[in-house]
Write a protein that holds these residues in place. Sequence first.
Motif: not given
Length: 230
Positions: A189-199
Amino acid sequence: MRFLIPFVFIFTFLNFSRAQKAVSDVYINYTIDVDSDEPVAALVSLGATFEVAFNGYNTKGMLNVAGGTNSVTVIAEHKTNSAIALMDLVDGKKALKVPSDKFNDALTDIKKISENPIRYTDDTKSIAGYQCQKVFMKHKESGANVIFYITNKINPQKDMLAKALYDEIKGFPLEILVRKEGTTVRITASKVSGQVPSSAAFSLDIPSSYKLTSIDELKEDAKKNIQEKR
């Protein structure tokens, strides 16, 4: 100034606590490195990445290989066990409606993981901001040696496959290292984010630019490609 210090401390503590809380909806970008005696494997894996996003019951994964010239995107909805695969290949764009029984097949395979010898260690390392524990596994069926680096701070509860994997190895993998014979595959994993794509990004509608195909047709195409290269 003395009056402000307690509030700064409390603010920092609260933010630290939130950062340490296990998340379910998450976006992860993995890099894939392959060291192999087979030149074709090394060429195909050049610049390979895997992106996955969990948003409630929805999951979207995208594998890019050969420098991004080929990609496969799988979108799944785990309430109804519905999924599609979108393939952007050198020979065109193809789409597949994934049969629902493939979910059960995948779940069965994942639940067999703990049948392999597994050893948990005290070794840790930081990956994409998460402290991960090192775990050894010997895959009996293939003979491969596997190392997982897992965290308990990521746990996609509504993706039944990710949840099963978490339960089997007691954490979510942010790095997987597989060694077998002359090939080593490292997925990190190079990046982990709580910002996920919209539905909208998890739509199961097949775009008109993709040609609908079947698993049997894909197998037949694969056989033809192998025969042409002989």
